[in-house]
Design an enzyme around this catalytic site. Structure first.
Site, PDB file in Angstrom:
ATOM      1  CG  ASN A   9       8.312  31.693  86.334  1.00 55.07           C
ATOM      2  OD1 ASN A   9       7.837  32.691  86.852  1.00 55.07           O
ATOM      3  ND2 ASN A   9       8.897  31.698  85.151  1.00 55.07           N
ATOM      4  N   GLY A  11       6.403  34.324  88.591  1.00 51.25           N
ATOM      5  CA  GLY A  11       5.666  35.094  87.587  1.00 51.25           C
ATOM      6  C   GLY A  11       4.545  34.270  86.979  1.00 51.25           C
ATOM      7  CE  LYS A  12       6.560  29.387  82.798  1.00 54.33           C
ATOM      8  NZ  LYS A  12       6.938  28.026  82.413  1.00 54.33           N
ATOM      9  CG  ASP A  74       8.496  24.040  77.948  1.00 55.26           C
ATOM     10  OD1 ASP A  74       9.088  24.246  79.024  1.00 55.26           O
ATOM     11  OD2 ASP A  74       9.056  24.111  76.840  1.00 55.26           O
ATOM     12  N   GLY A 158      10.799  37.234  82.416  1.00 52.18           N
ATOM     13  CA  GLY A 158      11.327  36.728  81.142  1.00 52.18           C
ATOM     14  C   GLY A 158      11.529  37.841  80.110  1.00 52.18           C
ATOM     15  CE1 TYR A 159      14.601  36.211  75.880  1.00 49.30           C
ATOM     16  CE2 TYR A 159      13.191  34.545  76.892  1.00 49.30           C
ATOM     17  CZ  TYR A 159      14.404  34.926  76.366  1.00 49.30           C
ATOM     18  OH  TYR A 159      15.442  34.015  76.318  1.00 49.30           O
ATOM     19  CE  LYS A 180       2.965  37.593  80.452  1.00 54.24           C
ATOM     20  NZ  LYS A 180       4.148  37.229  81.238  1.00 54.24           N
TER      21      LYS A 180
HETATM   22  P1  IMP Z   1       9.904  27.221  81.117  1.00 55.63           P
HETATM   23  O1  IMP Z   1       9.680  27.623  82.535  1.00 55.63           O
HETATM   24  O2  IMP Z   1      10.843  26.085  80.955  1.00 55.63           O
HETATM   25  O3  IMP Z   1       8.602  27.010  80.401  1.00 55.63           O
HETATM   26  O4  IMP Z   1      10.644  28.434  80.418  1.00 55.63           O
HETATM   27  C1  IMP Z   1       9.928  29.490  79.961  1.00 55.63           C
HETATM   28  C2  IMP Z   1      10.879  30.621  79.586  1.00 55.63           C
HETATM   29  O5  IMP Z   1      10.326  31.238  78.418  1.00 55.63           O
HETATM   30  C3  IMP Z   1      10.908  31.678  80.668  1.00 55.63           C
HETATM   31  O6  IMP Z   1      11.998  31.523  81.521  1.00 55.63           O
HETATM   32  C4  IMP Z   1      11.000  32.952  79.854  1.00 55.63           C
HETATM   33  O7  IMP Z   1      12.338  33.187  79.510  1.00 55.63           O
HETATM   34  C5  IMP Z   1      10.217  32.630  78.599  1.00 55.63           C
HETATM   35  N1  IMP Z   1       8.807  32.955  78.758  1.00 55.63           N
HETATM   36  C6  IMP Z   1       7.760  32.091  78.824  1.00 55.63           C
HETATM   37  N2  IMP Z   1       6.606  32.736  79.018  1.00 55.63           N
HETATM   38  C7  IMP Z   1       6.928  34.028  79.112  1.00 55.63           C
HETATM   39  C8  IMP Z   1       6.146  35.190  79.361  1.00 55.63           C
HETATM   40  O8  IMP Z   1       4.927  35.159  79.584  1.00 55.63           O
HETATM   41  N3  IMP Z   1       6.822  36.350  79.362  1.00 55.63           N
HETATM   42  C9  IMP Z   1       8.149  36.433  79.149  1.00 55.63           C
HETATM   43  N4  IMP Z   1       8.934  35.390  78.959  1.00 55.63           N
HETATM   44  C10 IMP Z   1       8.330  34.173  78.937  1.00 55.63           C
END
Ligand code: IMP
Length: 201
Positions: A9, A11-12, A74, A158-159, A180
């Site tokens: 990801n 963004g992460k 997660d 994401g959201y 953020k």
């Molecule tokens: P993961 O990659 O399996 O941890 O999924 C995390 C999901 O949670 C993302 O795809 C987003 O939909 C949501 N999410 C987690 N962190 C954020 C954030 O910082 N902003 C917006 N959505 C987030």
């Protein structure tokens, strides 16, 4: 030191880079992600909790990079009036291959249909770190807020464009990444990771 992050990801990754920048700039830390592996088969995130899923991701990466520093997190959105949903299903809320836009649209639609008065929500991050000795460290973070009635803003992922942090009137996506990264669930966990990394030679 190399730190392997169990994510694709962007963004992460950007958020990790911004918060760990002091160590990166000093030449003490290099970030690697799943994209740097030749082949990698991501595990199914079958856990019932954020911690379960973070561990699944961390252990899976550790299996192909034993002895390296590993971090997996997660995260997701828990909406009070929806019994904590989308929760661990945040990434796939509108279906297995759903886009962020589709996930947000589903959330706003359901909350609208239910005419939910309680729009309180939290972003939650659970992080699992393995240091180079294989020792596990757990960090977490939470950001409280409310769900907006409509999307607004362009930054983040994401959201972010439907989440208004506590004490603010704009969404995270309007407030921008610098904001953020001072307050977010992930930022709080990454700050704790930064502290741990600073203690290591
Ligand atoms: P993961 O990659 O399996 O941890 O999924 C995390 C999901 O949670 C993302 O795809 C987003 O939909 C949501 N999410 C987690 N962190 C954020 C954030 O910082 N902003 C917006 N959505 C987030």
């Amino acid at each position: 030191m190399e730190l392997w992050i169990a994510t694709t990801n962007r963004g992460k990754l950007l958020e990790f880079e911004m918060i760990l920048e002091p160590l990166i700039k000093e030449g003490k830390l290099k970030l690697k992600t799943l994209g740097d592996l030749d082949t990698y088969f991501p595990p199914e995130e079958t856990g019932a909790t954020f911690l379960d899923n973070a561990r699944i991701k961390a252990r899976s990466l550790k299996a192909v990079r034993p002895g390296a520093w590993i971090v997996a997190e997660d995260s997701g959105l828990a909406v009070e009036g929806m019994n904590g949903l989308p929760g661990v299903h945040s990434a796939r809320y509108a279906g297995p291959k759903a886009s962020d836009f589709e996930n947000r649209a589903k959330l706003l639609k359901i909350m609208g249909l239910k005419a939910l008065a309680n729009r309180n929500a939290s972003f939650i991050c659970q992080m699992v770190v393995f240091d180079s000795d294989g020792q596990e460290h757990l960090f977490d973070g939470e950001l409280k807020g409310t769900i907006a009635k409509a999307e607004a803003g362009k930054t983040g992922f994401g959201y972010d464009s439907v989440f208004i942090p506590e004490g603010e009137t704009k969404t995270l996506a309007e407030l921008g990444l610098a904001f953020k990264n001072k307050v977010s669930h992930r930022a709080r966990a990454v700050e704790k990771l930064l502290e741990l990394l600073r203690q290591k030679p």
